[in-house]
Design a protein around this motif. Structure first.
Motif, PDB file in Angstrom:
ATOM      1  N   VAL A 118      79.340  42.652 105.170  1.00 16.49           N
ATOM      2  CA  VAL A 118      78.084  43.401 105.204  1.00 16.49           C
ATOM      3  C   VAL A 118      77.679  43.841 103.795  1.00 16.49           C
ATOM      4  O   VAL A 118      76.565  43.617 103.357  1.00 16.49           O
ATOM      5  CB  VAL A 118      78.176  44.624 106.145  1.00 16.49           C
ATOM      6  N   GLU A 119      78.613  44.461 103.071  1.00 17.22           N
ATOM      7  CA  GLU A 119      78.309  45.004 101.751  1.00 17.22           C
ATOM      8  C   GLU A 119      78.851  44.153 100.602  1.00 17.22           C
ATOM      9  O   GLU A 119      78.611  44.458  99.441  1.00 17.22           O
ATOM     10  CB  GLU A 119      78.842  46.435 101.647  1.00 17.22           C
ATOM     11  N   TYR A 151      86.415  53.696 108.506  1.00 18.50           N
ATOM     12  CA  TYR A 151      87.181  52.811 107.640  1.00 18.50           C
ATOM     13  C   TYR A 151      86.228  51.865 106.907  1.00 18.50           C
ATOM     14  O   TYR A 151      85.126  51.593 107.380  1.00 18.50           O
ATOM     15  CB  TYR A 151      88.236  52.008 108.411  1.00 18.50           C
ATOM     16  N   ALA A 152      86.682  51.373 105.750  1.00 17.85           N
ATOM     17  CA  ALA A 152      85.910  50.402 104.985  1.00 17.85           C
ATOM     18  C   ALA A 152      86.267  48.975 105.395  1.00 17.85           C
ATOM     19  O   ALA A 152      85.415  48.094 105.444  1.00 17.85           O
ATOM     20  CB  ALA A 152      86.153  50.600 103.490  1.00 17.85           C
ATOM     21  N   PHE A 153      87.562  48.751 105.682  1.00 21.18           N
ATOM     22  CA  PHE A 153      88.060  47.442 106.119  1.00 21.18           C
ATOM     23  C   PHE A 153      89.030  47.682 107.266  1.00 21.18           C
ATOM     24  O   PHE A 153      89.799  48.645 107.236  1.00 21.18           O
ATOM     25  CB  PHE A 153      88.852  46.741 105.006  1.00 21.18           C
ATOM     26  N   PHE A 154      89.015  46.791 108.246  1.00 15.73           N
ATOM     27  CA  PHE A 154      89.999  46.842 109.330  1.00 15.73           C
ATOM     28  C   PHE A 154      90.179  45.437 109.880  1.00 15.73           C
ATOM     29  O   PHE A 154      89.201  44.739 110.149  1.00 15.73           O
ATOM     30  CB  PHE A 154      89.550  47.760 110.463  1.00 15.73           C
ATOM     31  N   PRO A 170      82.569  47.286 107.749  1.00 12.78           N
ATOM     32  CA  PRO A 170      82.923  48.704 107.797  1.00 12.78           C
ATOM     33  C   PRO A 170      82.577  49.316 109.152  1.00 12.78           C
ATOM     34  O   PRO A 170      81.676  48.851 109.853  1.00 12.78           O
ATOM     35  CB  PRO A 170      82.057  49.329 106.705  1.00 12.78           C
ATOM     36  N   SER A 171      83.278  50.366 109.490  1.00 15.81           N
ATOM     37  CA  SER A 171      83.092  50.999 110.800  1.00 15.81           C
ATOM     38  C   SER A 171      81.672  51.508 111.010  1.00 15.81           C
ATOM     39  O   SER A 171      81.183  51.518 112.139  1.00 15.81           O
ATOM     40  CB  SER A 171      84.089  52.149 110.971  1.00 15.81           C
ATOM     41  N   ARG A 172      80.990  51.901 109.956  1.00 10.26           N
ATOM     42  CA  ARG A 172      79.641  52.457 110.143  1.00 10.26           C
ATOM     43  C   ARG A 172      78.645  51.418 110.664  1.00 10.26           C
ATOM     44  O   ARG A 172      77.563  51.769 111.100  1.00 10.26           O
ATOM     45  CB  ARG A 172      79.153  53.115 108.862  1.00 10.26           C
ATOM     46  N   TYR A 173      79.009  50.149 110.638  1.00  8.42           N
ATOM     47  CA  TYR A 173      78.147  49.087 111.154  1.00  8.42           C
ATOM     48  C   TYR A 173      78.609  48.570 112.517  1.00  8.42           C
ATOM     49  O   TYR A 173      78.078  47.590 113.012  1.00  8.42           O
ATOM     50  CB  TYR A 173      78.085  47.923 110.165  1.00  8.42           C
ATOM     51  N   GLY A 174      79.590  49.211 113.100  1.00  9.95           N
ATOM     52  CA  GLY A 174      80.119  48.753 114.381  1.00  9.95           C
ATOM     53  C   GLY A 174      80.239  49.884 115.380  1.00  9.95           C
ATOM     54  O   GLY A 174      79.553  50.894 115.287  1.00  9.95           O
ATOM     55  N   LYS A 175      81.158  49.713 116.312  1.00 12.76           N
ATOM     56  CA  LYS A 175      81.340  50.663 117.398  1.00 12.76           C
ATOM     57  C   LYS A 175      82.604  51.504 117.240  1.00 12.76           C
ATOM     58  O   LYS A 175      83.026  52.162 118.170  1.00 12.76           O
ATOM     59  CB  LYS A 175      81.398  49.912 118.723  1.00 12.76           C
ATOM     60  N   ALA A 176      83.214  51.470 116.060  1.00  9.19           N
ATOM     61  CA  ALA A 176      84.472  52.189 115.851  1.00  9.19           C
ATOM     62  C   ALA A 176      84.285  53.691 116.009  1.00  9.19           C
ATOM     63  O   ALA A 176      83.229  54.237 115.712  1.00  9.19           O
ATOM     64  CB  ALA A 176      85.027  51.883 114.470  1.00  9.19           C
ATOM     65  N   LYS A 177      85.342  54.333 116.449  1.00  5.36           N
ATOM     66  CA  LYS A 177      85.303  55.782 116.657  1.00  5.36           C
ATOM     67  C   LYS A 177      85.876  56.532 115.461  1.00  5.36           C
ATOM     68  O   LYS A 177      85.942  57.739 115.475  1.00  5.36           O
ATOM     69  CB  LYS A 177      86.071  56.144 117.923  1.00  5.36           C
ATOM     70  N   ARG A 197      73.948  42.407 104.969  1.00  2.00           N
ATOM     71  CA  ARG A 197      74.146  41.173 105.712  1.00  2.00           C
ATOM     72  C   ARG A 197      74.644  41.519 107.111  1.00  2.00           C
ATOM     73  O   ARG A 197      75.476  42.403 107.270  1.00  2.00           O
ATOM     74  CB  ARG A 197      75.162  40.317 104.968  1.00  2.00           C
ATOM     75  N   THR A 198      74.210  40.797 108.128  1.00  2.00           N
ATOM     76  CA  THR A 198      74.633  41.091 109.503  1.00  2.00           C
ATOM     77  C   THR A 198      75.572  40.049 110.094  1.00  2.00           C
ATOM     78  O   THR A 198      76.205  40.314 111.100  1.00  2.00           O
ATOM     79  CB  THR A 198      73.400  41.233 110.427  1.00  2.00           C
ATOM     80  N   GLU A 199      75.659  38.893 109.465  1.00  2.00           N
ATOM     81  CA  GLU A 199      76.499  37.812 109.979  1.00  2.00           C
ATOM     82  C   GLU A 199      77.610  37.492 108.984  1.00  2.00           C
ATOM     83  O   GLU A 199      77.443  37.623 107.779  1.00  2.00           O
ATOM     84  CB  GLU A 199      75.669  36.548 110.223  1.00  2.00           C
TER      85      GLU A 199
END
Length: 147
Positions: free
Chosen positions: A87-88, A60-63, A50-57, A2-4
């Motif tokens: 997303v998941e 993490y699974a949740f933030f 999760p960070s793998r779907y964003g711009k995080a450096k 999911r993207t939204e």
């Protein structure tokens, strides 16, 4: 995938399924009021990805970062607090003891108004989920489980 983020109605359905009771009232996509423990309590739903779907450096699974006013509201209304990976579809319930741990390890003064906030960071390690510190040098962690 999911993207939204979930809509208010989808969050309402999530709360009703998790707590097995109808939502009496909702306010936006975060606050849902249910009858539980002989009183009306609020369920707070926080959506993150999760960070793998964003711009995080970092990984993490949740933030999510919360001001202490929101945390106070959650605690005062039954401490029903759900972190949702939209997303998941993974979910974690944050309990009172978790909040104490997070305040000890992840609180900081933030923003222009210099207000206290708490960072909720959850990482996955070998299929297990842990609250961890926002600061990378701090290796303290606390086990949590998916719902």
């Amino acid at each position: 995938m999911r993207t939204e983020k979930l809509s208010a109605e989808e969050c309402r359905n999530l709360v009703e399924n998790l707590y097995r009771t109808p939502v009496l009232q909702s306010k936006g996509v975060n606050r849902f009021y249910i009858h539980q423990n002989q009183k009306i309590e609020m369920v707070y739903v926080s959506q993150t990805k999760p960070s793998r779907y964003g711009k995080a450096k970092w990984d993490y699974a949740f933030f999510h970062t919360f001001g202490v006013d929101v945390i106070e509201e959650i605690v005062n209304h039954g401490c029903n607090f759900i972190l949702l990976d939209y997303v998941e579809g993974r979910k974690i319930q944050v309990g009172v003891k978790d909040l104490f741990w997070l305040f000890q390890h992840n609180s900081r003064i933030k923003g222009k108004r210099k207000e206290w906030s708490i960072d909720i960071v959850v990482k996955e390690e070998n299929g297990h989920y842990f609250y961890t510190s926002y600061e990378q040098k701090n290796t303290e962690k606390r086990l949590t489980v998916l719902l």
